[in-house]
Scaffold this active site. Sequence first.
Site, PDB file in Angstrom:
ATOM      1  N   GLU A  11       0.835  -1.213   0.000  1.00 32.25           N
ATOM      2  CA  GLU A  11       0.000   0.000   0.000  1.00 32.25           C
ATOM      3  C   GLU A  11       0.865   1.257   0.000  1.00 32.25           C
ATOM      4  OE1 GLU A  11      -2.650   1.445  -0.370  1.00 32.25           O
ATOM      5  OE2 GLU A  11      -4.376   0.167   0.041  1.00 32.25           O
ATOM      6  N   ASP A  44     -10.268   1.082  -4.446  1.00 31.72           N
ATOM      7  CA  ASP A  44      -9.181   1.143  -3.466  1.00 31.72           C
ATOM      8  C   ASP A  44      -8.400   2.434  -3.710  1.00 31.72           C
ATOM      9  OD1 ASP A  44      -6.946   0.395  -1.685  1.00 31.72           O
ATOM     10  OD2 ASP A  44      -7.800  -1.597  -1.761  1.00 31.72           O
TER      11      ASP A  44
END
Length: 291
Positions: free
Chosen positions: A17, A198
């Site tokens: 991430e 996302d």
Amino acid sequence: MTQTAKLLLDCQCQLGEGPIWHPGRQQLFFFDINEQTLFAVTAAGEIADSWLFNETIAAAAVVDNHTLVLATDTGLKEFDLATGGMNRINEIEADQPETRTNDSRVHPSGAFWIGTMTRAEDNPGGAVYHYRSGALTTLKTGVKIPNATCFSPDGRTAYWTDTPTKKIMKIATDPTTGLPIGEWSLFADVEGHRGWPDGAVVDSEGYLWNARWGGSCVVRHAPDGSIDRIVEVPVSQVTCPAFGGPDLKTMFITTAAKNMSAEQLAAEKHAGSLFAIDLDVAGQPEPSITL
């Protein structure tokens, strides 16, 4: 036109991430949130450095060539890349062990938008904060999984999603402070499309690129919200794109392997790894945080 991202670094993160390209160092920084690790990687996909922490960290902001600001479990901390030293800047939910930071990004004004969420991911215990010049402002509460935080090149529009809603929202922002002006409105409803919204980033033309968790792709949305093109990714849990490289025309894409069965991992041998694709459009240079 079908474009497919290729494997760049077989890191197999549990939860890759927060990728950002550091222009001064010419390196991509990204996290494995679940393994509490930060990586620095060259444009060629070679690990230049890595750091292991004793708390969960989800995002970073650039201060200069030697320093980052990390969005940690307990708040913002200044991190010296050479020594590994940490200095506390501002506490955020430090008294709430059930929450952690998630998707966060710096606005062109230098404001850092920081998202938080519960570790269990099952209740709306998260929030979104704005930090700039020593001041912390709460922008949103009642959030489940904050994602897709990104900004138009002129700093006048912010984008954001609470992933379970499957709706990417937008709001006008003050270009000099990064604070919202007015009300949130719908930018793109991804219900019925591939996966869940996302992480996201906006390119130099003002188009938004959104990673789709469970959708094996990154979708480029035009400024009116319509789908402009799709980049295929050969794993399912796609988490966040970032532009980088010398000309900012390489898109780096983080992914995740968490919660996958043995069968799924066998089918997706590179789940959680870093992917990349060369594009015909450049991204925006990463802004520095205004402390």
